[in-house]
Write a protein that holds these residues in place. Structure first.
Motif, PDB file in Angstrom:
ATOM      1  N   TYR A 235       0.796  -1.226   0.000  1.00 36.66           N
ATOM      2  CA  TYR A 235       0.000   0.000   0.000  1.00 36.66           C
ATOM      3  C   TYR A 235       0.836   1.288   0.000  1.00 36.66           C
ATOM      4  O   TYR A 235       0.268   2.376  -0.077  1.00 36.66           O
ATOM      5  N   TYR A 236       2.154   1.152   0.032  1.00 33.47           N
ATOM      6  CA  TYR A 236       2.979   2.363   0.049  1.00 33.47           C
ATOM      7  C   TYR A 236       2.687   3.309  -1.113  1.00 33.47           C
ATOM      8  O   TYR A 236       2.607   4.531  -0.896  1.00 33.47           O
ATOM      9  N   PRO A 237       2.512   2.830  -2.352  1.00 28.64           N
ATOM     10  CA  PRO A 237       2.207   3.794  -3.427  1.00 28.64           C
ATOM     11  C   PRO A 237       0.946   4.608  -3.145  1.00 28.64           C
ATOM     12  O   PRO A 237       0.878   5.786  -3.504  1.00 28.64           O
ATOM     13  N   PHE A 238      -0.024   3.995  -2.483  1.00 28.78           N
ATOM     14  CA  PHE A 238      -1.245   4.731  -2.135  1.00 28.78           C
ATOM     15  C   PHE A 238      -0.972   5.690  -0.985  1.00 28.78           C
ATOM     16  O   PHE A 238      -1.480   6.814  -0.979  1.00 28.78           O
ATOM     17  N   PHE A 239      -0.187   5.252   0.013  1.00 27.96           N
ATOM     18  CA  PHE A 239       0.216   6.176   1.089  1.00 27.96           C
ATOM     19  C   PHE A 239       0.808   7.447   0.478  1.00 27.96           C
ATOM     20  O   PHE A 239       0.475   8.560   0.879  1.00 27.96           O
ATOM     21  N   ARG A 240       1.698   7.243  -0.487  1.00 23.86           N
ATOM     22  CA  ARG A 240       2.401   8.363  -1.125  1.00 23.86           C
ATOM     23  C   ARG A 240       1.431   9.261  -1.888  1.00 23.86           C
ATOM     24  O   ARG A 240       1.479  10.482  -1.769  1.00 23.86           O
ATOM     25  N   ASP A 241       0.542   8.645  -2.644  1.00 27.42           N
ATOM     26  CA  ASP A 241      -0.321   9.428  -3.528  1.00 27.42           C
ATOM     27  C   ASP A 241      -1.487  10.102  -2.809  1.00 27.42           C
ATOM     28  O   ASP A 241      -2.209  10.897  -3.418  1.00 27.42           O
ATOM     29  N   GLN A 242      -1.642   9.834  -1.528  1.00 28.89           N
ATOM     30  CA  GLN A 242      -2.628  10.578  -0.753  1.00 28.89           C
ATOM     31  C   GLN A 242      -2.258  12.058  -0.659  1.00 28.89           C
ATOM     32  O   GLN A 242      -3.087  12.880  -0.277  1.00 28.89           O
ATOM     33  N   PHE A 243      -1.020  12.359  -0.994  1.00 35.10           N
ATOM     34  CA  PHE A 243      -0.543  13.735  -0.860  1.00 35.10           C
ATOM     35  C   PHE A 243      -0.143  14.345  -2.192  1.00 35.10           C
ATOM     36  O   PHE A 243       0.607  15.319  -2.233  1.00 35.10           O
ATOM     37  N   ILE A 244      -0.673  13.784  -3.297  1.00 37.37           N
ATOM     38  CA  ILE A 244      -0.421  14.429  -4.590  1.00 37.37           C
ATOM     39  C   ILE A 244      -1.150  15.768  -4.644  1.00 37.37           C
ATOM     40  O   ILE A 244      -0.770  16.665  -5.385  1.00 37.37           O
ATOM     41  N   GLU A 245      -2.225  15.882  -3.867  1.00 33.03           N
ATOM     42  CA  GLU A 245      -2.859  17.166  -3.599  1.00 33.03           C
ATOM     43  C   GLU A 245      -3.219  17.172  -2.113  1.00 33.03           C
ATOM     44  O   GLU A 245      -3.035  16.178  -1.418  1.00 33.03           O
ATOM     45  N   THR A 246      -3.730  18.285  -1.642  1.00 38.09           N
ATOM     46  CA  THR A 246      -3.983  18.443  -0.213  1.00 38.09           C
ATOM     47  C   THR A 246      -4.972  17.409   0.314  1.00 38.09           C
ATOM     48  O   THR A 246      -6.040  17.196  -0.275  1.00 38.09           O
ATOM     49  N   ASN A 247      -4.602  16.755   1.422  1.00 38.60           N
ATOM     50  CA  ASN A 247      -5.535  15.871   2.123  1.00 38.60           C
ATOM     51  C   ASN A 247      -6.718  16.701   2.636  1.00 38.60           C
ATOM     52  O   ASN A 247      -6.508  17.790   3.173  1.00 38.60           O
ATOM     53  N   PRO A 248      -7.976  16.245   2.459  1.00 40.31           N
ATOM     54  CA  PRO A 248      -8.445  14.923   2.047  1.00 40.31           C
ATOM     55  C   PRO A 248      -8.900  14.823   0.594  1.00 40.31           C
ATOM     56  O   PRO A 248      -9.738  13.957   0.277  1.00 40.31           O
ATOM     57  N   ILE A 249      -8.384  15.651  -0.299  1.00 38.62           N
ATOM     58  CA  ILE A 249      -8.849  15.581  -1.690  1.00 38.62           C
ATOM     59  C   ILE A 249      -8.597  14.194  -2.298  1.00 38.62           C
ATOM     60  O   ILE A 249      -9.527  13.557  -2.808  1.00 38.62           O
ATOM     61  N   PRO A 250      -7.360  13.645  -2.240  1.00 43.04           N
ATOM     62  CA  PRO A 250      -7.137  12.338  -2.873  1.00 43.04           C
ATOM     63  C   PRO A 250      -7.918  11.190  -2.229  1.00 43.04           C
ATOM     64  O   PRO A 250      -8.433  10.331  -2.947  1.00 43.04           O
ATOM     65  N   ILE A 251      -8.017  11.163  -0.904  1.00 45.35           N
ATOM     66  CA  ILE A 251      -8.722  10.040  -0.273  1.00 45.35           C
ATOM     67  C   ILE A 251     -10.213  10.090  -0.600  1.00 45.35           C
ATOM     68  O   ILE A 251     -10.848   9.057  -0.835  1.00 45.35           O
ATOM     69  N   LYS A 252     -10.789  11.292  -0.664  1.00 44.00           N
ATOM     70  CA  LYS A 252     -12.204  11.388  -1.046  1.00 44.00           C
ATOM     71  C   LYS A 252     -12.409  10.943  -2.501  1.00 44.00           C
ATOM     72  O   LYS A 252     -13.385  10.265  -2.821  1.00 44.00           O
TER      73      LYS A 252
END
Length: 290
Positions: A235-252
């Motif tokens: 899951y590390y690639p997803f951990f990383r990509d949660q911050f490609i834009e400001t949280n919580p935009i990517p997780i939503k």
């Protein structure tokens, strides 16, 4: 005395047509409990707390408390950059039935370390609800110095600290200075922080894969770092990509992709850019999430 250990989900706040989607929120709480999380953290950073009205803020906490019904801990986000407001929200959360509160470092007004000490101490002393300090200088502008954490740890109401400054070394320093529970504030640093003494994670990723995050942390806390590392690497690639834009935009965006909720934000946050959406979708497929 309440102990903190395991995965605590920094829960998103679902919106629909400009309003909080309480039915979706209830389903998200059930998903978390089915994933064996230790607790849920409503209306923190990931819950877009700055854009909720005080009434919405408290109703979200109340909904999470009612639906969870004692099946997991509820750590309510009730911090503010006004001590008076933090006291009010924390007292209301206590009355609602929250188990603890998450107290972010006051943002924008940039208090001194003495000001921070007095702020957190006042909330603790006036309300008495167990407190998890939240060190996130990237958002608040001011870190809670390790020595200030040690001063605050002498207060029996202040039980833990969420470390979201990106420093594993801070965990060791804090635990060398005082007896307090440390929780990681970064999914990608969960394992190294546990390796030096942290007891878990307040997680963004667990919004979408609570069971897998719970299994990773359970293995790490049991000393099975080989098993925990398998989850981390997956899951590390997803951990990383949660911050490609400001949280919580990517997780939503990710949760909307798998049908957990509508993808909706409140300004000043807005939807993920097309190029980042494509990258996030590719990462989710790589991680087996899509």
């Amino acid at each position: 005395m309440m102990n903190f250990a395991g995965v605590y989900t920094a829960l998103v706040t679902p919106f629909r047509n400009g309003e909080v989607d309480y039915e979706a929120l209830k389903k998200l709480v059930e998903l978390q409990i089915a994933g064996n999380v230790s607790g849920i953290v409503p209306v923190g950073t990931t819950g877009e707390s700055p854009t909720l009205s005080p009434e919405e803020h408290l109703k979200v906490i109340e909904t999470v408390v009612e639906v969870s019904a004692g099946r997991c801990q509820v750590i309510a986000g009730t911090g503010a950059n006004s001590t008076q407001e933090a006291v009010y929200l924390t007292a209301e959360a206590k009355a609602i039935g929250a188990d603890a509160s998450l107290q972010v470092t006051p943002y924008y007004n940039k208090p001194t370390q003495e000001g921070l000490y007095r702020h957190f101490s006042t909330v603790a002393d006036k309300v008495g609800l167990p407190i998890v300090l939240y060190n996130v200088p990237g958002r608040s502008g001011v870190p809670i110095a390790e020595t200030t954490v040690a001063r605050l740890a002498k207060n029996p109401v202040i039980r833990a600290v969420k470390e979201a400054a990106g420093s594993v070394d801070r965990v060791s320093t804090i635990l060398d200075l005082c007896d307090i529970t440390v929780l990681s504030g970064d999914d990608s640093l969960t394992l190294p922080m546990i390796a030096v003494g942290a007891k878990g994670i307040i997680s963004v990723t667990s919004n979408i894969v609570p069971g897998e995050m719970s299994a990773m942390v359970k293995a790490a806390l049991a000393g099975d770092f080989a098993k925990a590392l398998e989850y981390h690497r997956k899951y590390y690639p997803f951990f990383r990509d949660q911050f490609i834009e400001t949280n919580p935009i990517p997780i939503k965006a990710a949760m909307a992709m798998v049908g957990l909720m509508a993808e909706e934000y409140r300004l000043p946050l807005c939807e993920l850019s097309p190029e980042h959406r494509e990258k996030l979708a590719a990462t989710m497929k790589r991680c087996g999430m899509l």
